[in-house]
Every structure is written in C-alpha cells, then in structure tokens.
Design a protein around this motif. Structure first.
Motif, PDB file in Angstrom:
ATOM      1  N   THR A  56       0.844  -1.192  -0.051  1.00  0.00           N
ATOM      2  CA  THR A  56       0.027  -0.092  -0.076  1.00  0.00           C
ATOM      3  C   THR A  56       0.928   1.473  -0.106  1.00  0.00           C
ATOM      4  O   THR A  56       0.574   2.138  -0.823  1.00  0.00           O
ATOM      5  CB  THR A  56      -0.912   0.011   1.261  1.00  0.00           C
ATOM      6  OG1 THR A  56      -1.768  -1.318   1.097  1.00  0.00           O
ATOM      7  CG2 THR A  56      -1.783   1.086   1.236  1.00  0.00           C
ATOM      8  N   ARG A  57       1.950   1.483   0.676  1.00  0.00           N
ATOM      9  CA  ARG A  57       2.805   2.473   0.871  1.00  0.00           C
ATOM     10  C   ARG A  57       4.212   1.838   0.417  1.00  0.00           C
ATOM     11  O   ARG A  57       4.627   0.909   0.456  1.00  0.00           O
ATOM     12  CB  ARG A  57       2.878   3.068   2.286  1.00  0.00           C
ATOM     13  CG  ARG A  57       1.545   3.229   3.008  1.00  0.00           C
ATOM     14  CD  ARG A  57       1.608   3.865   4.042  1.00  0.00           C
ATOM     15  NE  ARG A  57       1.561   5.338   3.933  1.00  0.00           N
ATOM     16  CZ  ARG A  57       0.513   6.211   4.226  1.00  0.00           C
ATOM     17  NH1 ARG A  57      -0.371   5.722   5.098  1.00  0.00           N
ATOM     18  NH2 ARG A  57       0.616   7.358   3.999  1.00  0.00           N
ATOM     19  N   PRO A  58       5.104   3.166  -0.246  1.00  0.00           N
ATOM     20  CA  PRO A  58       6.276   2.789  -0.536  1.00  0.00           C
ATOM     21  C   PRO A  58       7.336   2.628   0.675  1.00  0.00           C
ATOM     22  O   PRO A  58       6.806   2.963   1.960  1.00  0.00           O
ATOM     23  CB  PRO A  58       6.647   4.027  -1.280  1.00  0.00           C
ATOM     24  CG  PRO A  58       5.954   4.908  -0.677  1.00  0.00           C
ATOM     25  CD  PRO A  58       4.468   4.536  -0.208  1.00  0.00           C
ATOM     26  N   ASN A  59       8.685   2.197   0.451  1.00  0.00           N
ATOM     27  CA  ASN A  59       9.569   2.014   1.574  1.00  0.00           C
ATOM     28  C   ASN A  59       9.268   1.026   2.407  1.00  0.00           C
ATOM     29  O   ASN A  59       9.751   0.915   3.795  1.00  0.00           O
ATOM     30  CB  ASN A  59       9.625   3.341   2.240  1.00  0.00           C
ATOM     31  CG  ASN A  59       9.911   4.370   1.360  1.00  0.00           C
ATOM     32  OD1 ASN A  59      10.438   4.567   0.313  1.00  0.00           O
ATOM     33  ND2 ASN A  59       9.431   5.719   1.787  1.00  0.00           N
ATOM     34  N   ASN A  60       8.294  -0.046   2.116  1.00  0.00           N
ATOM     35  CA  ASN A  60       8.133  -1.421   2.863  1.00  0.00           C
ATOM     36  C   ASN A  60       8.850  -2.491   1.877  1.00  0.00           C
ATOM     37  O   ASN A  60       9.213  -2.260   0.683  1.00  0.00           O
ATOM     38  CB  ASN A  60       6.641  -1.736   2.916  1.00  0.00           C
ATOM     39  CG  ASN A  60       6.003  -0.830   3.926  1.00  0.00           C
ATOM     40  OD1 ASN A  60       6.470  -0.917   4.875  1.00  0.00           O
ATOM     41  ND2 ASN A  60       4.756  -0.380   3.543  1.00  0.00           N
ATOM     42  N   PHE A  61       8.935  -3.763   2.521  1.00  0.00           N
ATOM     43  CA  PHE A  61       9.583  -4.763   1.838  1.00  0.00           C
ATOM     44  C   PHE A  61       8.899  -5.023   0.661  1.00  0.00           C
ATOM     45  O   PHE A  61       7.303  -5.427   0.741  1.00  0.00           O
ATOM     46  CB  PHE A  61       9.710  -5.912   2.882  1.00  0.00           C
ATOM     47  CG  PHE A  61       9.945  -7.102   2.077  1.00  0.00           C
ATOM     48  CD1 PHE A  61      10.977  -7.457   1.342  1.00  0.00           C
ATOM     49  CD2 PHE A  61       9.150  -8.331   2.062  1.00  0.00           C
ATOM     50  CE1 PHE A  61      11.426  -8.704   0.651  1.00  0.00           C
ATOM     51  CE2 PHE A  61       9.309  -9.431   1.458  1.00  0.00           C
ATOM     52  CZ  PHE A  61      10.587  -9.614   0.902  1.00  0.00           C
ATOM     53  N   GLU A  62       9.363  -5.011  -0.421  1.00  0.00           N
ATOM     54  CA  GLU A  62       8.466  -5.264  -1.967  1.00  0.00           C
ATOM     55  C   GLU A  62       8.621  -6.323  -2.675  1.00  0.00           C
ATOM     56  O   GLU A  62       8.453  -6.564  -3.928  1.00  0.00           O
ATOM     57  CB  GLU A  62       8.695  -3.810  -2.870  1.00  0.00           C
ATOM     58  CG  GLU A  62       8.276  -2.597  -2.175  1.00  0.00           C
ATOM     59  CD  GLU A  62       7.629  -1.697  -3.343  1.00  0.00           C
ATOM     60  OE1 GLU A  62       8.474  -1.401  -3.990  1.00  0.00           O
ATOM     61  OE2 GLU A  62       6.525  -0.959  -2.620  1.00  0.00           O
ATOM     62  N   GLY A  63       9.217  -7.497  -1.882  1.00  0.00           N
ATOM     63  CA  GLY A  63       9.245  -8.784  -2.429  1.00  0.00           C
ATOM     64  C   GLY A  63      10.668  -8.864  -3.064  1.00  0.00           C
ATOM     65  O   GLY A  63      11.629  -8.025  -3.141  1.00  0.00           O
TER      66      GLY A  63
END
Ligand code: PEP
Ligand code: MN
Length: 362
Positions: A56-63
């Motif tokens: 949902t938001r940037p700067n999280n673990f994106e895979g």
C-alpha cells in the motif's frame, strides 16, 4: 463460460482444496521450511508465495523478486506440491513460465485494472497455464467477472476465482470485508467456476481465519488460500494474519464439511416433509375459501330479495378491523391480513353484483 472442474486438473484433490504458503518469500530457508511443513497437510495441494509484493505504501519490503523463483522451484521438486505466485504484468508472467511455476494468480490490486489484466491475458495466450483471479479491492462483480473473461478469452479454462474481501473506509472488524453474496452471484452466473476463499486478507488477524474458512465451506466454496508462516510474528509482510503450519493443520482438521451426500439427503428429506405440510395447509385454505364463497352467494341471494346493495361499506370496515385484530394476535402483520382481505372482499362484492345482475335479467 465453461470451466474445467478442479478434480480434472488437480491430482489427488481432497475437498476442500487448501493453498498455503507465506505472504512473501523471504529467504531460501524460510520458503523451504514452510513448503515442507504445509506439504504434510493432506488437503494442501498448492504452495503459494509472493515474490513481487504490491504494498500500500512505499518504503516497505516489496518482495525478493526473481531470485525467489529458484527457491519455489525447490519446494516443488522436494514436496511435489504445485506452486503459484502473483503476477501483475507481462514480465512477471514471462519469468513465472520460464521457472515452471504451475499456476498464476492475479492480485486484487491488479484485477481492478483492465489494462493490466489484458496485458497478462495477452502474455499467457497459447500457454494453457491455470490462473486464479482474486476479486478486485472494490465490491464490483462485473469487474471481477470481466477479469475472469479476459483470461478465459486467452484460452484458459482452468480458472479459480478467489474471494479475498473488499476494501472499506475506516476501522472495521475485518481488514477486507467479505460480501458473500458477490461470490455467490458469480457462482450462480458461472456454475462451473471453482471459487476459493482467502480468509487471511479478509481477516487481517490470525484468530479469525478458522471461522472464515468454515463460513466459506458453509456456502459451498471449493477451498481456501491461507497465508502460512513458520514464524508469523516476524514475517516481513502481513505478520498479523499469517498462521503457522500447525495451526493450519488444526484448522483443516476441525472444518465441518457440508458435502454432497449425507447432509443433503437429510436436508432434502426435511424440505420434502415441510413442503407436504405446506401443500396440506394450502388445500385447507382453498377449501375454506370455497366454503366462504358459498356463504357469500347465499348472502347475495338474500340481498336481492331484500333489495340491499352488494357493497356495504360499514361491514367491510368492521370485517377488516376484526380480521386484523385476530391476525395480530396470531403474529401476522397488519399489512398482510389487510391485503388478503381486500382481495377476498373485492371478489365477494363482484360475486354478489353478478348475482344481482343475473336476477334482473331473469
Ligand atoms: C497476497 O495474496 O499476498 C495479496 C497481495 O493479496 P491481495 O491481492 O488479495 O491483496
Ligand atoms: Mn499478504
């Protein structure tokens, strides 16, 4: 649309179909550990793991991305489970196919976008790979069905729809509210389409997962996709909603299956018994209406003799009030009793008017 039945393409299918694995592939060890553990659960036939994560938001673990494809391949080789990952564009499809992923899934944030779904449909044309289509995040049946149609028109008949709930504004009991009538209507329109439930994204919290699994089976869904992690609290995404493989084993053991035979037979018997009672009551009602009409005719003849009008407004008011009072005591609504007696009384007046007309023409 005519879809291929699950048992025709999933070997050794044991109802319900369970798809299990972590929200995200994190490390090779994590993927293999979870894969090995869920493979021990009889109903688990498909291993899931997200490798490109739509956050949902940037700067999280994106895979982890491409690298995780090799780990998933190892799970498949070691456990014999079929494997599935989420794809959101043509590049993802290409990499999934290249790495022998067995089944693709389209996430809720992708199903909302016909451009993306069409891009995926074009990329899989001619491959015959099975595809699971999650409902769009908004409660739009046409958009969900439209996404399924795009895949179907690419020549894919092995499709599974996934109900993962719908996004709502503000705090609710669920992370994504289930609206059961939407998958039920999808099923009514497409009776051969297998539908599974994703209790993890519906609940957002692990303690509700079992209840939602049961709910899905109670409305005859074909199975469930459950996010499973050996150490849920430390998961890199969706920590609150993932369950351990042993909790999943427990959930599947406790599910009560409302399957074809025994329950249906009891239900049919019960329904037939109740319908017989309805037939008898309806017979009594019609007999009573006939008796009533005979009396009405006698009154009509008497009225002719005494030159009284067929419609006596005060009698009608009096009759209605009495019937409604009695109806209320029996627990029948005023509206119901009033409507019925209006029809009965209208017909009585019509009958008596006819008797009067006939007597004049004699
Ligand atoms: C998932 O299954 O991890 C996922 C991202 O789900 P959804 O598309 O339903 O949000
Ligand atoms: Mn998730």
């Amino acid at each position: 649309m005519e879809f291929t039945a699950l048992h025709k393409w999933l070997p050794n299918l044991k109802h319900p179909l369970v798809i299990a694995g972590p929200c995200s592939a994190e490390t090779r060890e994590q993927v293999l550990k979870i894969g090995r553990e869920v493979a021990k659960i009889e109903q688990v036939k498909i291993f899931r793991a997200g490798i490109w994560k739509p956050r949902t938001r940037p700067n999280n673990f994106e895979g982890i991305g491409e690298e995780a494809l090799g780990w998933i391949k190892e799970v498949k080789k070691e456990t014999g489970l079929l494997t599935t990952i989420e794809v959101a564009n043509a590049k993802h499809v290409e990499l999934a196919l290249k790495n022998d992923i067995d089944i693709l899934w389209i996430g809720a944030r992708t199903t909302v976008n016909p451009f993306s779904v069409q891009e995926i449909a074009d990329a899989i044309k001619g491959t015959n790979i099975p595809v699971m289509v999650k409902n769009p995040i908004n409660a739009d049946l046409a958009l969900w069905e439209g996404g399924i149609e795009r895949i179907y028109q690419a020549g894919i008949k092995r499709i599974i729809a996934i109900h993962r709930g719908f996004s709502t504004y503000g705090e609710t009991h669920y992370r994504n509210k289930p609206i059961w009538k939407i998958p039920m209507e999808l099923k009514r329109r497409n009776p051969t389409l297998p539908i599974v439930c994703d209790p993890s994204h519906i609940c957002g919290k692990r303690d509700l997962v079992g209840t939602i699994c049961q709910r899905a089976l109670d409305i005859d869904m074909d199975g469930m996709m459950v996010e499973t992690h050996h150490d849920p609290d430390n998961a890199w995404s969706d920590a609150a909603q993932q369950v351990t493989p042993s909790v999943l084993a427990d959930i599947t053991k406790k599910l009560s299956l409302k399957t074809e035979y025994s329950t249906n037979k009891n239900f049919e018997e019960k329904l037939n018994g109740l319908r017989k009672q309805i037939d008898e009551v309806d017979g009594d009602i019609l007999d009573a209406l006939k008796r009533r009409m005979d009396v009405v005719e006698q009154i009509g003849t008497a009225k002719v003799k005494s030159n009284v009008t067929a419609l006596q407004v005060s009698r009608m008011g009096d009759l209605l009030a009495k019937r409604m009072e009695r109806g209320e005591k029996l627990g029948l609504t005023e509206r119901y009793v009033k409507e019925i007696y209006q029809v009965i009384h209208d017909e009585s007046v019509r009958k008596q008017t006819q008797i009067m007309k006939d007597s004049k023409s004699k």
